[in-house]
Each structure stands twice: as C-alpha cells, then as structure tokens.
Design a protein around this motif. Structure first.
Motif, short mmCIF file in Angstrom:
data_model
loop_
_atom_site.label_atom_id
_atom_site.label_comp_id
_atom_site.label_asym_id
_atom_site.label_seq_id
_atom_site.Cartn_x
_atom_site.Cartn_y
_atom_site.Cartn_z
N GLY A 74 105.38 10.34 41.15
CA GLY A 74 104.92 9.73 39.91
C GLY A 74 105.91 8.73 39.34
O GLY A 74 106.93 8.40 39.94
N HIS B 20 105.19 5.57 38.61
CA HIS B 20 104.90 4.18 38.97
C HIS B 20 103.69 3.67 38.20
O HIS B 20 102.73 4.40 37.97
N ASP B 21 103.73 2.42 37.84
CA ASP B 21 102.62 1.79 37.13
C ASP B 21 101.59 1.21 38.08
O ASP B 21 100.45 0.97 37.70
N LEU B 22 101.98 0.97 39.33
CA LEU B 22 101.08 0.41 40.34
C LEU B 22 101.64 0.70 41.72
O LEU B 22 102.86 0.68 41.92
N THR C 63 96.86 6.36 38.99
CA THR C 63 97.73 5.21 39.18
C THR C 63 96.98 4.10 39.92
O THR C 63 96.39 4.37 40.98
#
Length: 224
Positions: free
Chosen positions: A43, A45-47, A72
């Motif tokens: 986890g 991460h935004d993308l 995500t």
C-alpha cells in the motif's frame, strides 16, 4: 504523489522512473511480478503502472490481488495485440492501458488524468445517465435493456466510459482498440462507432455518443 512502476524491461523502467521523478512524483520500481505484488499490496501508492508480461507473476495476477485489497488506480502496459487481453484487463479492474511502444507524454497525460479523476466508489460499475457497464460480468445495459456487444465494441465502450466527457481522437481509438496507426483512408473506426451507436443510442431518445468534427468522439449526455 507516490507511484509504483512494475516493469521488467530495465531500460523502459529507468526511463519512466526518471521522467516521472522529474515531474515531482515519488517513484518506486519493481522489476518482477513477485516483488511487484509485495510492494503493491504493502500500500501507500497513489497509482500503479503495471506491465502485463512479468517474470514470476504476470500483471493480471497482480491486478486481481490489488483489486481484492483496494481501489488503487492501475494503468496497465501491454505489448500484446489481442483484444481479449484488453478485455481481461478491463474486466479485472484496470483503469486504463497503454500499448507499447508509447510516447512518454501520453503516459504522463494518462497518469495526470487518473490521479485527478480518482476511482469511483463503484469501481466495477461504469455509469453515464441510464447507461451501465459492469466490468466484472462484462455486461452493458441502457435503460434496463441489455446491449449485445462484440469484443471490440465492449473495449470501445469501456474506453469511452472511462474517459467520458473527454474528446477521444480517432488516432487514440486506432491504437487502443485496433493496435494500428491511424490511417485517414480507412473507415474501420467510423464503421465500428456507427455499429456501437446503433445499439447504444438509436433505440433511445437521449443520445450519448457524439462525433466532434475534425477531432474524434465524446461520450456524454447532451450535445457535444
């Protein structure tokens, strides 16, 4: 914003990491499927930019676990030329995809759009007015009526729904749906759009799929 790139082609991964870092993103790279899965599921991460063909575990396997864990946004990269692979990715919950080779400027535009738009609360159900597309069951309905779509029509509609309100050029459709460079002498795109429109719009009073002269097509309620 934190991005995770899962890509085993070292030159491409390094190029993307450098280019995105210069855009002030915090970029992490995984170079195989197993480490990519571990980092994705950790986890934060935004993308995620995810290649399909990976050693250890392919992109579809990683995508499935990412979707079980959360929402995500995922941009898939593929060198494959089969429509079925695109359908599988969209069914699995990918937000967008790019076909290799691609221009970095286009990838950057997709990254910006995905981060700006974010994921909806109903990630597996794409909606516009009375149109619904279930990306898990691969079924489309409008006004409660089932739309009988071919594989290419499904990919075309999925792409337009994910980019609803945006004018999508014929060149983009040629690359994304047919894996070909746009040729102004061919009418394959116009024919496909016309057939999709016959199922999507013709039986209904409100039209959703519009032609923007000289630019491409846009999916939205109301006039383009």
């Amino acid at each position: 914003m934190r991005l995770l790139i899962i890509e085993d082609e070292h030159k491409l991964a390094d190029h993307l990491q450098k280019g995105l870092s210069e855009q002030n993103y915090e970029v992490t790279v995984a170079r195989d499927g197993l480490s990519g899965r571990r980092m994705a599921l950790a986890g934060g991460h935004d993308l995620i930019i995810l290649d399909v063909m990976l050693p250890g575990l392919d992109g579809f396997g990683i995508l499935a676990e990412v979707r079980q864990a959360g929402n995500t946004p995922v941009l898939m990269l593929t060198a494959r030329d089969k429509v079925e692979d695109r359908v599988r990715g969209l069914e699995g919950g990918a937000d967008d995809y790019l076909v290799k080779p691609f221009a970095f400027s286009e990838l950057l535009a997709r990254v910006h759009a995905l981060l700006r738009r974010g994921r909806s609360h109903e990630a597996t159900l794409l909606k516009l007015a009375d149109l619904e597309l279930d990306v898990v069951r691969r079924k489309a309905h409008r006004g409660g009526t089932r739309l009988d779509l071919t594989a290419k029509e499904y990919v075309l509609l999925s792409l337009m729904l994910r980019r609803q309100g945006e004018v999508v050029s014929r060149a983009t459709l040629a690359e994304q749906v047919w894996d070909m460079h746009f040729d102004s002498d061919t009418n394959v795109i116009e024919v496909a759009v016309r057939r999709l429109r016959a199922k999507l719009d013709d039986p209904f009073e409100v039209k959703l799929l519009h032609t923007v002269r000289g630019q491409g097509y846009v999916l939205r309620r109301g006039n383009a």
